[in-house]
Design an enzyme around this catalytic site. Sequence first.
Site, short mmCIF file in Angstrom:
data_model
loop_
_atom_site.label_atom_id
_atom_site.label_comp_id
_atom_site.label_asym_id
_atom_site.label_seq_id
_atom_site.Cartn_x
_atom_site.Cartn_y
_atom_site.Cartn_z
N PRO A 122 0.85 -1.21 0.00
CA PRO A 122 0.00 0.00 0.00
C PRO A 122 0.87 1.25 0.00
CG PRO A 122 -0.11 -1.14 2.12
CD PRO A 122 0.83 -1.93 1.28
N ASP A 146 5.66 2.57 2.40
CA ASP A 146 4.76 1.44 2.63
C ASP A 146 3.95 1.76 3.89
OD1 ASP A 146 3.64 -0.97 3.43
OD2 ASP A 146 5.39 -2.17 2.88
N HIS A 147 2.66 1.98 3.69
CA HIS A 147 1.83 2.44 4.81
C HIS A 147 1.59 1.36 5.86
CE1 HIS A 147 -0.32 5.32 6.97
NE2 HIS A 147 -0.99 5.91 6.00
N ARG A 148 2.04 0.13 5.58
CA ARG A 148 1.92 -0.91 6.62
C ARG A 148 3.01 -0.72 7.67
NH1 ARG A 148 2.68 -6.02 2.95
NH2 ARG A 148 4.36 -4.63 2.31
N VAL A 171 5.22 2.37 7.72
CA VAL A 171 5.52 3.78 8.00
C VAL A 171 4.21 4.54 7.95
CG1 VAL A 171 6.70 5.82 7.10
CG2 VAL A 171 7.78 3.56 6.87
#
Length: 543
Positions: free
Chosen positions: A339, A515-517, A519
């Site tokens: 993501p 990577d929004h998982r 950071v």
Amino acid sequence: MATEIVLMPDADGSGDVIEFCVEIGDKIVAGDSIIVIESDKASMEVPSSIEGTVVEWLVEMGDGIEKGRPLAKVEISEDVIAEVETLVAEQSADTASPRAVSAAPSAASEKLVLMPDAGGKGDLIEFFVQPGDSFLEGDMLLLVESDKAAMEIPAPFSGSVIELVAELGQTVEEGAILIKALGAVESNSVEGTAALSVTQSDSKTSEPLSTPKTLASSSTVAAASIAAVSSILNTSLSAVGTSQVYAGPATRKLARELGVDLAKVKGAGKRARILKEDVKQFVKQQMSTANSANVVVQSGVPAIPSIDFSKFGEIDTQNLSGIAKATSAHMTRCWLNIPHVTLFDEVDITDLDAFRAAINPELYGLLKKPTILPFIIMIVAKALRKHPQFNASLHADGEQIIYKDYVHIGVAVDTPAGLVVPVIRDADKKSVSELTLEIAELAKKANDRKLKIDDMQGGCFTVSSLGASGGVGFTPIINGPEVAILGVARADIKPSWDGEAFIPRKQLPLCLSFDHRVVNGADAGRFMAMIHQCLSKIGNTLL
Ligand code: CAO
């Protein structure tokens, strides 16, 4: 029956014996793993270069093994000897041909250079030798490009080229005949894939070809390649904790392709060795329990339909290079699995530009004047140390995060064959001038297709600079399993308000995809703020 000694191949590996893969009395063929050694970095299977029956171990459990160490005594089967003799006879018959007669002096013999096991097939890109050229054992003969990297294939013996058998562009795999050459006859050479390195003149010399001494050496090189590839695979997998599992290189490769963590697979082989079948079974099981939280299942993205474009006008269809195909697969994988969020910023680099302009390369012994990029890499390296969540990777199971205590930064390089990302090791320990030279060297190697797999592995973070040609911004795709990438677009002079008037300042657009998982936006804001601050106040950064 004759016996032959299997030696530790001339690969990078060394370590202690931790496993015997076969037992006394077992039949083996060249390439079969016979022992497993373990170094402080990885475990590695050591293949035999000889076909036959193991009759005696020359090492013990726990022994430290290095190149050239005798490992096992192997009885050569009569079948193999007979096969060699048949080939010798066949090749001797060929000496009636004018080319062969003139090409075979008494002290040399016709040999074939075969494609070693390089972990898969690849396209033949370039020959470094031509008919008539001499070469020494270990000299690079040709370049093969797989879907992962370009590989130079070394000569398994010294000699001179008679004929380039394989053709440029041909897809070659293990065992393919690449070159026909005249090789020196060495009475005590340890040769391997017996038949194909046997010679015309051998049968006429006093060297008894059917003795074990003459069976052997091109597969010593093949064995070394197997070991090297196995070492590469082990090393890369060790990052996700699979170096301790007991599995062969092919199984590890399959696991890597399927994204399977071998540490989770139960081995059905001897002494719980993991087989390819176990990996496939594991995937099937995971698919059938697709609702498990840990499993990422393809979401059934509809394919783009195939269209006959020639219906609309003239077309020219060309094959993609191996690098372009690998990039395509990797980008799709990263885009679909991670993501992405992209944060944009613009940094005033007027002072940095003035500083760069004032650098006198001669004064500092610089071979090349730094562009903006080495400064960016130096600053990113500092930022990665300060913000460890950017210097991390999510474990494939999605349940652990791995923080890295090293800072290796990948640099996207545009080459005629496609995009490659060589890695600058320990970027945080290098000066701007060292980074300048290293970027130039890696870019040259990339353009010359001389990068090795090692040069492109182990990156923690990527910088992708579109440089002077880039637009005002873009959304770079994260080079997974890294968790962020910094895109650099084109710097331009823009009006900037100094409180009283607009003044011209040079602004550099930066685009940070993360990577929004792993950071979150606030982390990304702080990371970008540090880069911004350091780049705009370069004087302070250099202190
Ligand atoms: N804005 C304006 N000028 C820039 C710039 C920028 N962002 N970045 C570089 N420049 C200038 C340089 O300063 C240099 O000019 P000077 O010699 O006057 O200083 C000139 O452009 C040429 O730079 P360069 O591209 O040769 O060198 P580099 O260090 O900036 O980059 C390399 C090296 C190898 C990374 C680059 O050549 C390259 O291959 N870039 C493409 C990467 C890519 O394709 N990324 C996209 C991936 S997504 O598809």
